[in-house]
Design an enzyme around this catalytic site. Structure first.
Site: not given
Ligand code: CMP
Length: 138
Positions: A10, A50, A58, A86, A92, A103, A113, A116, A127
């Site tokens: 990212k 997304y 969010f 994962r 996450t 992470r 984070n 992905h 994807e």
């Molecule tokens: P990702 O695995 O890319 O898939 C969805 C993304 O949404 C996740 O990683 C986070 O980066 C983001 N995300 C999930 N929960 C939150 C949150 N509470 N606030 C901001 N971003 C979020």
């Protein structure tokens, strides 16, 4: 058929110069790179990628962040790819991520984070196809 997953390094991790270190961890964990490119997502593209989260509070922040700078997109191949990847990236929210995970090492917050990882084989294919034509998948 769960031998492929999809990842993005990212904008936060790209800005901090962690792309090489993350790719090295992916390599050392036994994943083969089946496709890879560095690109920047427009807001429209980030929003479409997304779209499943479009009703979440969010979503706006996520789209803004994911279009804020270059990312590296890749399709990765390995037995049990989705689950093993994962595990390699961790939870996450980096605060909950296990020691030694990508992470834990490189992510700052649940939004920024670092990486992905697809949550299922079906989504990994969708994807991967979002970024790569079949001719670009090896
Ligand atoms: P990702 O695995 O890319 O898939 C969805 C993304 O949404 C996740 O990683 C986070 O980066 C983001 N995300 C999930 N929960 C939150 C949150 N509470 N606030 C901001 N971003 C979020």
């Amino acid at each position: 058929m769960s031998n492929r997953t999809f990842t993005m390094i990212k904008p936060d991790a790209t800005r901090k110069g962690h792309t090489g270190a993350i790719l090295q961890m992916i390599n050392e964990a036994g994943f083969r790179i089946a496709a890879m490119k560095m690109t920047t997502l427009s807001k429209e593209k980030a929003g479409a990628f997304y779209a499943v989260h479009s009703e979440r509070p969010f979503y706006g922040e996520l789209v803004e962040f994911m279009s804020s700078g270059p990312i590296t997109a890749a399709i990765l191949e390995k037995e049990n790819a989705v689950d093993d990847f994962r595990k390699l990236i961790g939870s996450t929210n980096p605060a909950d991520a296990a020691d030694g995970t990508i992470r834990k090492l490189f992510a700052a917050s649940i939004g920024e984070n670092a990486v992905h990882g697809s949550d299922s084989s079906e989504n990994a294919i969708l994807e991967g196809d979002f970024f790569f034509s079949k001719l670009e998948q090896f």
